[in-house]
Design an enzyme around this catalytic site. Structure first.
Site, PDB file in Angstrom:
ATOM      1  N   LYS A  74       1.590   2.288   7.225  1.00 32.99           N
ATOM      2  CA  LYS A  74       1.963   1.495   8.392  1.00 32.99           C
ATOM      3  C   LYS A  74       2.894   2.273   9.318  1.00 32.99           C
ATOM      4  CE  LYS A  74       0.859  -1.978   9.335  1.00 32.99           C
ATOM      5  NZ  LYS A  74      -0.319  -2.264  10.195  1.00 32.99           N
ATOM      6  N   ASP A 104      -2.459  -6.438  15.135  1.00 31.77           N
ATOM      7  CA  ASP A 104      -1.811  -5.120  15.159  1.00 31.77           C
ATOM      8  C   ASP A 104      -1.826  -4.504  16.553  1.00 31.77           C
ATOM      9  OD1 ASP A 104      -0.791  -4.663  12.653  1.00 31.77           O
ATOM     10  OD2 ASP A 104      -2.641  -3.862  11.840  1.00 31.77           O
ATOM     11  N   GLU A 158      -5.889   5.031  13.702  1.00 30.64           N
ATOM     12  CA  GLU A 158      -6.744   4.063  14.404  1.00 30.64           C
ATOM     13  C   GLU A 158      -7.397   4.597  15.662  1.00 30.64           C
ATOM     14  OE1 GLU A 158      -2.656   3.354  16.234  1.00 30.64           O
ATOM     15  OE2 GLU A 158      -3.453   3.865  14.249  1.00 30.64           O
ATOM     16  N   TYR A 178      -1.090   4.863  10.510  1.00 35.52           N
ATOM     17  CA  TYR A 178      -1.400   3.909  11.575  1.00 35.52           C
ATOM     18  C   TYR A 178      -0.159   3.778  12.457  1.00 35.52           C
ATOM     19  CZ  TYR A 178      -5.569   2.285   9.053  1.00 35.52           C
ATOM     20  OH  TYR A 178      -6.792   2.215   8.437  1.00 35.52           O
ATOM     21  N   ARG A 233       0.840  -1.202   0.000  1.00 38.39           N
ATOM     22  CA  ARG A 233       0.000   0.000   0.000  1.00 38.39           C
ATOM     23  C   ARG A 233       0.875   1.252   0.000  1.00 38.39           C
ATOM     24  NH1 ARG A 233      -3.590  -1.439   5.188  1.00 38.39           N
ATOM     25  NH2 ARG A 233      -1.585  -2.405   5.742  1.00 38.39           N
ATOM     26  N   HIS A 246      -0.456   2.093  16.067  1.00 36.58           N
ATOM     27  CA  HIS A 246      -0.617   0.886  16.896  1.00 36.58           C
ATOM     28  C   HIS A 246       0.437   0.829  18.013  1.00 36.58           C
ATOM     29  CE1 HIS A 246      -3.627  -0.650  14.141  1.00 36.58           C
ATOM     30  NE2 HIS A 246      -2.789  -0.537  13.123  1.00 36.58           N
TER      31      HIS A 246
END
Length: 370
Positions: free
Chosen positions: A75, A270, A118, A94, A15, A96
């Site tokens: 990511k 995740d 998120e 993101y 991605r 996490h």
């Protein structure tokens, strides 16, 4: 503002944080967009498309990191990228953090403004920047689970839908949020017997209204989970507490009671995973077996379908990204207080309560800093 986008370096992550259309939107708003050469190729976007959109192509990731005020990714940064952080950088991706202490420390030490997709929660309680990937991961979880039920991969050799004269597979979904609902949709569509569990009775009533007699809804308790997974062919872990480590509701002791060759797909990996035996895997080596149960715990499931995933994700992230770029993070928060919820780190402080609680660290309300 100078805005950057680099190629993702996570194992088998294709991605990209910004499409050429996104780049054009930022450029049209008066910003300078720097994109690492080849960043979009994995999702089918050529360098020429970015150039036509008004972006500048840069030969190295380091040069992009060093030059920009805001970085748009997909990511979380990996350790190789930590040295590229600089004070005041807005990192929009993101993160996490609850399952990644080294990254948390790196962001705090560099005083990066970490804005996490998120944890952005709208006024109606929705999580709009997580929703598109939850939809994709939920649907993929059944697709992947069905594949790993095949004998070739260590599964019990069961066809999810069965055929006339044979039993259908039993699918148990732990968590009835966006991931669980989308998993349920595909499992029902494939003809499996589906049980979905959640702690929220209102959510179960909603799912019962949608799917009717095609599914069984159960309150998520230890006793109900243990009973349900004994007969399960496929278990989907889809538990989420935004920003916080996922609760370990799928216990190791259940594995010995399950069918040999049953499959567990942990979509919550995740956030640390909802299984006691969960460990992160990657697309090139996605499964492992514990006590006869096949575990699929890929940490970036939507990366398997990068074209769909990139378009779905950036459709959601662009509007908030433009607010931040146009006004600066601080003014954007003041004009739209929803954005406060996405700030996980700011000026060396943890500003997401669930992340801070995960580490028993001090939480600082971002409103007190901005």
């Amino acid at each position: 503002m100078k805005i950057g986008c680099v190629k993702e370096i996570k194992n088998n992550e294709f991605r990209v944080g910004m499409t050429p259309d996104n780049a054009k939107s930022y450029v049209n708003a008066g910003h300078e967009v720097l994109v690492e050469a080849g960043a979009g190729l994995g999702s089918g976007f050529t360098d020429e498309e970015y150039v036509e959109a008004g972006a500048k192509m840069i030969g190295s990731a380091k040069e992009v990191w060093d030059s920009v005020e805001m970085m748009v990714k997909v990511k979380e940064p990996l350790p190789e990228e930590y040295p590229l952080f600089h004070e005041g950088l807005i990192l929009y991706t993101y993160l996490h953090l609850a399952a990644d202490r080294p990254q948390t420390d790196a962001l705090l030490n560099a005083k990066v403004k970490g804005v996490a997709y998120e944890t952005l929660i709208e006024r109606n309680g929705s999580i709009p920047l997580l929703a598109p990937m939850s939809q994709i991961a939920g649907r993929l979880s059944i697709q992947e689970g069905a594949k790993y039920l095949e004998k070739l991969y260590g599964g019990e050799g069961v066809l999810l839908a069965g055929v006339p004269g044979t039993p259908k597979a039993n699918v148990v979904i732990l968590g009835g949020g966006s991931v669980g609902t989308n998993a349920c949709k595909i499992a029902v569509g494939m003809g499996a017997n589906v049980t979905i569990m959640d702690i929220n009775l209102q959510r179960l009533a909603y799912l019962d209204d949608i799917f009717g007699a095609r599914i069984q809804t159960l309150v998520s308790t230890d006793a109900n989970i243990e009973k349900a997974v004994k007969d399960a062919d496929l278990v989907i872990g889809s538990v989420l507490i935004p920003g916080k480590s996922a609760p370990k509701i799928f216990k190791k002791k259940y594995l010995k009671e399950m069918k040999p060759g049953a499959v567990f797909v942990d979509v919550a990996v995740d956030q640390g995973g909802c299984g006691e035996t969960t460990k992160v895997t990657y697309h090139d080596d996605p499964v492992f077996i514990v006590d006869g149960v096949v575990h699929y715990c890929v940490g970036n499931m939507p990366g398997a379908v990068p074209r769909t995933s990139t378009i779905a994700l950036t459709n959601a992230t662009l509007s908030y990204g433009l607010q931040i770029a146009n006004k600066g993070l601080e003014q954007a928060c003041k004009d739209n207080d929803v954005i406060y919820s996405a700030i996980n780190t700011y000026d060396g402080k943890l500003t997401c309560k669930n992340v801070a609680d995960s580490y028993n660290e001090e939480y600082t309300d971002p409103r007190s800093l901005i």
